[in-house]
Each structure stands twice: as structure tokens, then as C-alpha cells.
Design a protein around this motif. Structure first.
Motif, PDB file in Angstrom:
ATOM      1  N   ALA B  69      43.911  29.338  85.543  1.00  0.00           N
ATOM      2  CA  ALA B  69      44.413  30.694  85.301  1.00  0.00           C
ATOM      3  C   ALA B  69      43.345  31.712  85.632  1.00  0.00           C
ATOM      4  CB  ALA B  69      44.840  30.842  83.846  1.00  0.00           C
ATOM      5  N   LYS B  71      44.353  35.105  84.833  1.00  0.00           N
ATOM      6  CA  LYS B  71      44.872  36.282  84.145  1.00  0.00           C
ATOM      7  C   LYS B  71      44.415  36.309  82.690  1.00  0.00           C
ATOM      8  CE  LYS B  71      46.710  37.811  87.791  1.00  0.00           C
ATOM      9  NZ  LYS B  71      46.033  38.926  88.479  1.00  0.00           N
ATOM     10  N   PRO B  72      44.542  37.478  82.059  1.00  0.00           N
ATOM     11  CA  PRO B  72      43.980  37.633  80.709  1.00  0.00           C
ATOM     12  C   PRO B  72      44.606  36.679  79.699  1.00  0.00           C
ATOM     13  CG  PRO B  72      44.546  39.760  81.645  1.00  0.00           C
ATOM     14  CD  PRO B  72      45.109  38.734  82.559  1.00  0.00           C
ATOM     15  N   GLU B  73      43.813  36.332  78.724  1.00  0.00           N
ATOM     16  CA  GLU B  73      44.279  35.478  77.645  1.00  0.00           C
ATOM     17  C   GLU B  73      43.688  35.940  76.321  1.00  0.00           C
ATOM     18  OE1 GLU B  73      40.862  31.986  77.846  1.00  0.00           O
ATOM     19  OE2 GLU B  73      42.820  31.605  78.714  1.00  0.00           O
ATOM     20  N   ASP B  77      36.491  31.004  70.888  1.00  0.00           N
ATOM     21  CA  ASP B  77      35.790  29.761  71.180  1.00  0.00           C
ATOM     22  C   ASP B  77      35.715  28.875  69.946  1.00  0.00           C
ATOM     23  OD1 ASP B  77      35.431  30.572  73.771  1.00  0.00           O
ATOM     24  OD2 ASP B  77      33.501  31.536  73.339  1.00  0.00           O
ATOM     25  N   LYS B  78      35.559  27.604  70.213  1.00  0.00           N
ATOM     26  CA  LYS B  78      35.421  26.630  69.132  1.00  0.00           C
ATOM     27  C   LYS B  78      34.103  26.862  68.399  1.00  0.00           C
ATOM     28  CE  LYS B  78      34.872  21.636  68.601  1.00  0.00           C
ATOM     29  NZ  LYS B  78      34.635  20.403  69.364  1.00  0.00           N
ATOM     30  N   ALA B  84      39.441  26.148  68.852  1.00  0.00           N
ATOM     31  CA  ALA B  84      39.484  27.130  69.931  1.00  0.00           C
ATOM     32  C   ALA B  84      40.913  27.607  70.168  1.00  0.00           C
ATOM     33  CB  ALA B  84      38.922  26.506  71.205  1.00  0.00           C
ATOM     34  N   HIS B  86      43.072  29.439  73.481  1.00  0.00           N
ATOM     35  CA  HIS B  86      43.145  30.016  74.821  1.00  0.00           C
ATOM     36  C   HIS B  86      44.617  30.185  75.151  1.00  0.00           C
ATOM     37  CE1 HIS B  86      38.865  29.634  75.770  1.00  0.00           C
ATOM     38  NE2 HIS B  86      38.924  28.565  74.998  1.00  0.00           N
ATOM     39  N   SER B 132      43.529  25.641  77.131  1.00  0.00           N
ATOM     40  CA  SER B 132      42.586  25.446  78.225  1.00  0.00           C
ATOM     41  C   SER B 132      42.781  24.107  78.921  1.00  0.00           C
ATOM     42  CB  SER B 132      41.156  25.577  77.708  1.00  0.00           C
ATOM     43  OG  SER B 132      40.952  24.681  76.634  1.00  0.00           O
ATOM     44  N   HIS B 133      43.406  23.142  78.245  1.00  0.00           N
ATOM     45  CA  HIS B 133      43.580  21.820  78.852  1.00  0.00           C
ATOM     46  C   HIS B 133      44.991  21.278  78.731  1.00  0.00           C
ATOM     47  CE1 HIS B 133      39.275  21.100  79.630  1.00  0.00           C
ATOM     48  NE2 HIS B 133      39.110  21.856  78.562  1.00  0.00           N
ATOM     49  N   VAL B 134      45.905  22.093  78.278  1.00  0.00           N
ATOM     50  CA  VAL B 134      47.291  21.638  78.093  1.00  0.00           C
ATOM     51  C   VAL B 134      48.236  22.618  78.777  1.00  0.00           C
ATOM     52  CG1 VAL B 134      49.098  21.078  76.421  1.00  0.00           C
ATOM     53  CG2 VAL B 134      46.714  20.593  75.869  1.00  0.00           C
TER      54      VAL B 134
END
Lengths: 106, 457
Positions: B69, B71-73, B77-78, B84, B86, B132-134
Motif C-alpha cells: 500500500a 495510501k494513508p493508514e 506501532d507494536k 500494532a 495498520h 500490515s501482513h493480512v
């Protein structure tokens, strides 16, 4: 056989999430945002990089640009490279500029 | 497209209907999804030669869980005791509207030829990064003939990209999906294979391998996958029956396929890119044990072994036009113990096999026009009980054999508007060339012209 498959499913379900947290240092940023096309070493020698004609970040062409120019490309995008100005903070972009510089020295 | 078909047929007959609806001539829900474009800031052409055909970047995007991505989110942070976050600022929704016209060479007896569907289908997508990972490709589709929405192809992925194995990059993850091969990265396997769009009104061959769409949207699967060194792709998934619209726990009475235990699916592929050449070769398959209409008693068993390849050549001298060649072969061996034991029996004997061959060559004029010629063939064991005689849909002497060709021209005046003209011809249909249904219908009577407009936004 089926019992083993059940164990496998349960294991898969619970094992995963150690990778679910994002990291934000320059190297991680580069890996998550840039390496997809530019490769971890910056060569652009990835299938994705070839498809989108990603630049070799170690090259004279890239390294001869000023920090401001590289920062602008990251921020606004160029050709098929998307703009990251809305996603990344200015200090993150500066970290990436520094990381791109270090790629040339590796 | 429609999983519902599977609920009204038993045993071997299910695969006839499922194949009819889902695969060779069922409408695919596959396409470029604009919410990915909104998320990445990239045009559709960054990921697709022509939708839904993925190029190397598109495959990587899917492999990494649809999460890339720009674009804004909303993020945090963890920290020590804080998870975390995102989250995309915009919910990744997309919609597709398909309208079409179909005409067959010979009208289906008792029906009006020239079917205009407005719409043929409407799909809504939740497609994008969940974190971030899904990320997901999740689709619900309104089918005009069924007049309702139903769950369609879905692939939810969790991906890790920082792995190393023998010093080379390892991308790995989990996939939850509802259609074997829907998680695949290439367009030579059934879920995302050619034809990319198709009529749902013209008669189509009844025999098909179970992996060729027979379980689409009628199963739930959880699996793991890995891509090593950008070359080797490995997937292992196990599936259970998940009958939409039927009560849970499953008592099996609704449906033709009730997976006993779990059905394993496997996939191994090798890909390489050299200059303007992009090549993939692989194998996939699955093993299914099922009891039609029940969850106990005798079992039917199906084992599908398949091979596939894909080659793309980019031609810089011709404005980066792309030539694509793809193919797959599926060998299905089945042991229909339950179908033979059924009252009345739905198969005449136990051992059957089915061979499916599909291949196509395609020329992409940039990203605006894609022209394709495809050939297909299905051959297998004749069984008059499994493939019974009937007007239009029946088989000659129990033969499942069909073969034919497809010409297709797709024009994308904009990357999110597609116009397709497609001609499908048969030289053999359900076992015969002439009078295949013993009611006077010829194979070429089912030849069809299909015009379709797709709006994606």
C-alpha cells in the motif's frame, strides 16, 4: 491420516502471528515497500521489477541524483513507481534516501 | 460461480452440474479489483496484462497477501503490551457490473434464443489490506438467474516477507479460501483460467474434473504456502465441505459432495524470468473422499493429478505487446463406490477416469485489446448411468467426451471498462457430434456467441 491433518490445521491456525507486527527501521521499510520491485539489494532484478522496469538503485543514474531528487521520487512517484508521500512520513522517506545511498556501497 | 448447483445433484451427477456452472463455461468472477488500485496508487495495468491475468508484479502482490500500500493508514506501532494497528483509511470496497447477450446456433427447445441479461451478475468485493501482513480478496455476487447474492471466490491471506532459506528470500503465509486453485498465482489453473468471462445461458458440456470448479464455493480450506527465491512456489491446503445456505453442523442431506475427513490439495510450481520471457511450469491436484447426500456409509473417491504451464513474452519492439501461451492437463481417477451403491444408482460401475486438456494462445495489444484462441477437450470412461441420456444436456451412449474451441476478443477502452466478444464452438458435445442427445440436437447447435460489457469501479 485424517487425525494428522487435523493437527496440522490447528497448528497452522495458531502458529502464524509472529510475523504480523510491522517494523519501521529503514531496512524493514525498504523490504516492505521497495524490495518487492527493486530487490533487497536494490538491483531491480526481480520478476516484479522487470515487469515494471524498476531502476537499479545502485546505478550511477540513481546515485548521481541529489537527496532531494530521490526524496521527490519516493514522495511523488515516477513512471510506474507509485507515490509514497501519503503513506510514509517525511522522516521515513529521509531514512529511505539514506538507505538507497548505502545500497551503492554494499 | 454458483456453488448452489452442487446441492441439487448427487454423486457423479454433481460434477456434471458443477462443471457446467463453474468452469469451462461458467462465468468467472475474476478481474482486476479497483480497491487494490486505490490502495497501491497503481493502475490496473501494473498487476495485469489484461484482467484477470497477473503479471509478475500482480503475482507478487497476491503472494504478499494483498498488503502492499502507498495510501494513508491509521497506524500504531507494536509496543510492550500494545498490539500494532495498520488500517487503511478507506474501506477497500469495489463493485463490478456485468451485462451480456448470448445466442446459440440452435435454440434450446422451448426457449427463446438471444438471452439479454441486465445484469448477468453484480459483484461486490472486500479486497485489500486488513493489516500490515493480512489481506483479502473476498467477493459476493448477485446472479440474475438465481436472483440473489451469494458468497463467491474468497482468499484471505496472512503473509510473511522477511523469511530466509539457504540465504534466499522466502515469502510464506497462510491462506483461507473456498475454492481449490483460487489461491494460485497463475492463469493456467482452473479458478483463474481461460475463458475469463463466459455465458451462463448456453448449454455446456456436463463432465468435468472435481478440481476444475466442482468444489468452488462449496468448501472451506486452510493452507500454508511459500515462495522460495522467487522461483519455487509450494502450497498445501486441506478442505472441508461448507455448504452455503445449508444448516450446520452438516448432515449431508443437502448436497452431492460431503467431504469425509479432509481433502488435501497440493501445488508445486517453478517460475523464472529471463529478459522479456516469463515462464511457469507446475503441478497441482487433490484427493477427495465424499458421500453423496450423507455423511456416513460408502464413499466415492476422486484423485486429480494435474500439470500446467504458462509462458509470457513481452515484445519491446511492438510497444511492449505481450504474447501468452497457457495450458493444463488434468487426470482424474475416481472410485464411485457410494454412487454405485445409491438407490437408485448414479453410476453404473466403480472405476472411472476423466482427462481434461485445455490450452490457449493470446496476444495482448498493450493493455487495450486481448485476442485469444483456446482449445479444450474432455475424454473419459463411458457410463450411461453416470452420464445419462436426456434432451440437450444428456450424453450419447454415456460418453463424457467433448471438445471444441473458443475465440475471444476483449477490448478495454479504459482499464476499468471491458467489452468482450466470444465465440464458443463444439466439434463434439457430451459424446457425439450429431444427435448427441438422441433428440436431434447436434454438437454445433450449442455453438454460442457471447457479448459482454463489464464495468469495474
Amino acid at each position: 491420516m485424517n487425525a494428522k491433518l487435523w493437527y496440522l490445521v490447528v497448528a497452522l491456525f495458531f502458529i502464524c502471528p509472529s510475523w504480523l507486527a510491522a517494523e519501521n527501521d529503514a531496512a524493514s521499510l525498504f523490504k516492505s515497500k521497495c524490495a518487492m520491485c527493486h530487490a533487497e539489494g536494490g538491483s531491480g532484478n526481480t520478476p516484479s521489477g522487470k515487469a515494471l522496469k524498476a531502476k537499479d538503485l545502485r546505478s550511477q543514474e540513481t546515485q548521481s541524483k541529489s537527496d532531494a531528487e530521490i526524496s521527490e521520487v519516493i514522495t511523488k512517484g515516477r513512471n510506474k513507481m507509485p507515490a509514497f508521500g501519503q503513506k510514509l512520513k517525511p522522516d521515513q522517506i529521509q531514512e529511505l534516501v539514506g538507505y538507497v545511498r548505502r545500497l551503492a556501497k554494499k | 460461480m454458483s456453488s448452489q448447483s452442487g446441492k441439487f445433484f448427487r454423486g457423479g451427477s454433481l460434477r456434471l452440474a458443477a462443471f457446467l456452472c463453474v468452469t469451462l463455461f461458467g462465468a468467472h468472477g475474476a478481474l482486476a479489483v479497483p480497491s487494490y488500485s486505490r490502495q497501491t496508487g497503481l493502475p490496473c495495468s501494473a498487476c495485469h496484462y489484461a484482467p484477470p491475468e497477473l503479471n509478475a508484479f500482480g503475482r507478487k502482490f497476491k503472494l504478499e497477501g494483498y498488503t502492499f500500500a502507498t495510501k494513508p493508514e491509521i497506524s500504531e506501532d507494536k509496543k510492550d503490551h500494545t498490539s500494532a494497528l495498520h488500517l487503511l483509511e478507506v474501506l477497500p470496497l469495489s463493485a463490478v457490473f456485468d451485462t451480456s447477450f448470448t445466442s446459440t446456433k440452435t435454440p434450446v427447445p422451448g426457449t427463446q434464443n438471444g438471452s439479454f441479461e441486465f445484469p448477468q451478475a453484480v459483484s461486490l468485493f472486500l479486497a485489500g489490506a486488513w493489516g500490515s501482513h493480512v489481506g483479502s480478496f473476498a467477493q459476493v455476487t448477485y446472479d440474475a438467474q438465481a436472483d440473489h447474492f451469494s458468497w463467491d471466490n474468497t482468499d484471505i491471506r496472512a503473509a510473511g516477507t522477511n523469511g530466509k532459506l539457504f540465504g534466499k528470500q522466502l515469502v510464506y503465509g497462510l491462506t483461507m479460501n473456498n475454492n481449490p486453485t483460487v489461491e494460485d498465482l497463475w492463469n493456467s489453473t482452473p479458478a483463474w483460467g481461460f475463458p475469463f468471462v463466459s455465458t451462463n445461458t448456453a448449454p455446456s458440456p456436463t463432465a468435468g474434473a472435481i478440481i476444475n470448479g466442482g468444489l468452488a464455493q462449496d468448501v472451506a480450506g486452510l493452507g500454508g504456502y511459500a515462495m522460495w527465491n522467487d522461483h519455487f512456489y509450494l502450497v498445501g491446503t486441506v478442505y472441508r465441505s461448507e455448504h452455503l445456505g445449508a444448516p450446520q453442523p452438516n448432515d449431508g442431506t443437502c448436497c452431492g459432495f460431503n467431504i469425509r475427513g479432509m481433502a488435501p490439495y497440493w501445488r508445486l510450481a517453478y517460475q523464472t524470468t529471463h529478459g522479456n520471457h516469463d515462464f511457469e511450469i507446475g503441478t497441482y491436484g487433490m484427493h477427495v473422499k465424499s458421500t453423496p447426500g450423507a455423511i456416513t456409509g460408502p464413499e466415492d473417491a476422486y484423485t486429480d493429478w494435474a500439470g500446467d504451464f504458462q509462458y509470457n513474452l513481452t515484445i519491446p519492439e511492438w510497444k511492449n505487446d505481450v504474447v501468452s501461451v497457457r495450458g493444463t492437463y488434468i487426470r482424474e481417477n475416481s472410485s464411485l463406490v457410494a454412487s454405485v451403491a445409491a438407490v437408485p444408482p448414479t453410476a453404473g460401475f466403480v472405476g472411472h477416469h476423466l482427462n481434461t486438456v485445455q490450452g490457449e494462445a493470446e496476444y495482448h495489444f498493450g493493455t487495450r485489446v486481448a485476442t485469444t484462441i483456446g482449445l479444450f477437450s474432455v475424454t473419459g470412461t463411458a457410463d450411461p448411468i453416470l452420464y445419462p441420456q436426456a434432451p440437450v444436456t444428456g450424453n450419447l451412449n454415456g460418453s463424457p467426451n467433448s471438445r471444441g474451441y473458443i475465440f475471444s476478443v476483449a477490448w478495454w477502452p479504459q482499464q476499468n471498462i471491458g467489452l468482450t466478444a466470444q465465440y464458443t464452438g463444439y466439434t463434439r458435445f457430451n459424446g457425439g457430434s450429431t444427435n448427441y442427445d438422441q433428440a436431434g440436437r447436434n454438437a454445433n447447435g450449442n455453438n454460442s456467441i457471447y457479448l459482454m460489457a463489464r464495468f469495474v469501479f
